[in-house]
Design an enzyme around this catalytic site. Structure first.
Site, short mmCIF file in Angstrom:
data_model
loop_
_atom_site.label_atom_id
_atom_site.label_comp_id
_atom_site.label_asym_id
_atom_site.label_seq_id
_atom_site.Cartn_x
_atom_site.Cartn_y
_atom_site.Cartn_z
CB CYS A 114 14.43 84.35 -3.12
SG CYS A 114 14.47 82.73 -2.34
CB CYS A 122 15.42 81.18 -4.84
SG CYS A 122 13.86 81.35 -3.98
#
Ligand code: ZN
Length: 142
Positions: A70, A73
């Site tokens: 991600c 993230c």
């Protein structure tokens, strides 16, 4: 919560320590394993250790549900680490790899990542999805 001697669960061995409130910022170590309890770093927890640490810690806990694939993230990771340093002794910042913790992700109803969940003795009190800057993460922990 005992404000004089809050409970802090050791992220390494799970032992519950009582730390005098005025010493929370002085690098307290675990009475059982001798490792750092609150060193201003981010603690990575898996499903096996999550409940024991989070439920037994009197400080606010911020959980970052993330995954290695991600992008947002990964972008937020240094911000989360900076927030952890600023919150040393005042909050516990935890990362949970949502791919490796499907039961935890389901329990907290994580639909997108990153999602930050603030817990008070295991109970959710606030959540925020999307990457946040360190200042907002710090504000959320207060
Ligand atoms: Zn320990």
């Amino acid at each position: 919560m005992d404000t004089q001697k809050p409970h802090v669960a050791c992220p390494h061995c799970g032992a519950v320590n009582r730390v005098p409130a005025e010493r929370l910022g002085d690098d307290p170590v675990c009475g059982r394993c001798g490792q750092a309890l609150l060193d201003g770093g981010v603690v990575e927890l898996d499903e096996a250790r999550f409940d024991a640490v989070v439920n037994a810690t009197d400080l606010p806990v911020l959980v970052d549900f993330w995954a290695p694939w991600c992008g947002p993230c990964r972008m937020m990771a240094p911000q989360f680490e900076a927030a952890a340093r600023q919150l040393k002794g005042r909050a516990l910042l935890v990362k949970v790899n949502s791919d490796e913790a499907p039961r935890l992700s389901a329990r907290y109803g994580i639909r997108s990542i990153p999602t930050l969940v603030k817990l008070s003795r295991g109970q959710e009190v606030q959540r925020q999805s999307g990457a946040l800057p360190a200042a907002q993460i710090v504000a959320m922990a207060r």
